[in-house]
Design an enzyme around this catalytic site. Sequence first.
Site, PDB file in Angstrom:
ATOM      1  N   CYS A  79       0.819  -1.212   0.000  1.00 57.87           N
ATOM      2  CA  CYS A  79       0.000   0.000   0.000  1.00 57.87           C
ATOM      3  C   CYS A  79       0.862   1.276   0.000  1.00 57.87           C
ATOM      4  CB  CYS A  79      -0.999  -0.030   1.163  1.00 57.87           C
ATOM      5  SG  CYS A  79      -2.292   1.202   0.987  1.00 57.87           S
ATOM      6  N   HIS A  85      -3.774  -5.157   0.468  1.00 61.61           N
ATOM      7  CA  HIS A  85      -3.230  -5.613   1.755  1.00 61.61           C
ATOM      8  C   HIS A  85      -3.221  -7.137   1.858  1.00 61.61           C
ATOM      9  CE1 HIS A  85      -2.811  -1.732   3.801  1.00 61.61           C
ATOM     10  NE2 HIS A  85      -3.767  -1.366   2.959  1.00 61.61           N
ATOM     11  N   GLU A 109      -1.890  -8.806   4.107  1.00 60.06           N
ATOM     12  CA  GLU A 109      -1.814  -9.218   5.520  1.00 60.06           C
ATOM     13  C   GLU A 109      -3.172  -9.292   6.210  1.00 60.06           C
ATOM     14  OE1 GLU A 109      -1.214  -6.296   4.328  1.00 60.06           O
ATOM     15  OE2 GLU A 109      -1.599  -4.695   5.757  1.00 60.06           O
TER      16      GLU A 109
END
Length: 448
Positions: free
Chosen positions: A51, A138, A140
Amino acid sequence: MPSNISAKLLSADKSVKGIILSGGARSVYEKDAPRFDRKILNLNLPILGICYGHQLIAHLMGGKVVSGKSGEYGLTKLNIKNAEEILVRLGKSKNVWMNHRDIVVKLPKSFVLVANTEHSKIAVFVNKKQKIFGVQFHPEVSHTENGNQILKNFVIDICKCRKSWTSTLVAQNLIHETQKVIGNEKAIIGLSGGVDSSVAAALVGKAIGKKLVAVYVDTGLMRDSETKFVERTFRRKNLNLKIVKAEKQFFRALKGVTSPEQKRKIIGKLFADIFYKVAKKERAIFLIQGTIYSDRIESGLTKHYEVRKLATELDLPKEITVRQVFPGPGLAVRIIGEITPERVKIVRQAGKIIEEELRGTEFWKNIWMSFAVLLPIKSVGIQGDERSYKYPVVVRIVESRDVMTANFSKIPFSILEKISTRITNEVREVNRVVYDITNKPPATMEWE
Ligand code: XMP
């Protein structure tokens, strides 16, 4: 590492195998936006920008970032243009989670496009020679399907790290470290029967054996059969278990107290006093505390956090690893008004029924907590041929991912009916059952 670490310091640490530049709610055009030492780009270490990290790489290496008109938030489909090693083994689903306003509109020199989405023309890029990758989404977060695989690709395949964070190794290291720190001294731990303190006790028990004094205080405010459960489970482990029966003391101290804050204070203080007395008598000089990291950061707790894996590694019974969390002050926070042994018995019994009825259902796995709350009022009912005047019980069942927020569980009426019927049949002092349909916020999970 903080973002301002120097390339020199980073390269001096030979254990560093790669760099992940994390995301953040900033724009590269803000005056005080985080930067990094440009020389890091030439350290010959693989880099993954996520990001804001993705945008920063583009910005610093000659690409172009602009502020997107509308931003891109939520799930979106990733179109892979060039199957690079960062995106291998993703399987069929390509849904990724976006949360940004700025976008990269021009690639830096020597970079190639890997994937795009509807709003991000350059959602993933790579500089193959330097092994620098950027992803706008993202990987994660759990919403990105197979996001973990992307991180694995980077860490294991690209950075060539070995996978050594296994529960066996973590347990061994912790045991070793504990032995080194405690040496021949004695240590004390408060054991509640919850997963955190149980794991800490089992770990330290393995490290220093009987020199660990595990204190379980029966406050009289515990779940059904809790004391027996703890005794049964930990007698088998090689540690010095002390069960302090303090019910009477707690009920005496709480007599006539109705303020939630006051109740907590009284319970906390009495607990500490009892604990301190044992520590002094045993001459324990180390205090072991079993708590999870998310208690410190106050969010991010999931039902599957790693301490549960450690519990399995340490041969703790499954009952410990799968049980619901339980508040420190116990059933006291589930009784509005004065706490009496009779009222504790009511919430304990009703809570047990709720859990029994939910356990076998498909809803169980999504439930964060399920319990009963007692209200200190009475209402009229009809039981047998007689009118009754008894307590109502509130059934509270919530689902939560992060503890900070929660939703009441949409349990079918048929199950709630079974719970209600059983509670009014089996708990003599109750003639009415209501279901709490409030989310958090505005309500908390517990009632006090
Ligand atoms: P609330 O009620 O604030 O609860 O939505 C969030 C989670 O924390 C637990 N909880 C406590 N745990 N001591 C604890 O150890 C406390 O005083 C306490 N109050 C709430 C609650 O059970 C829920 O899982």
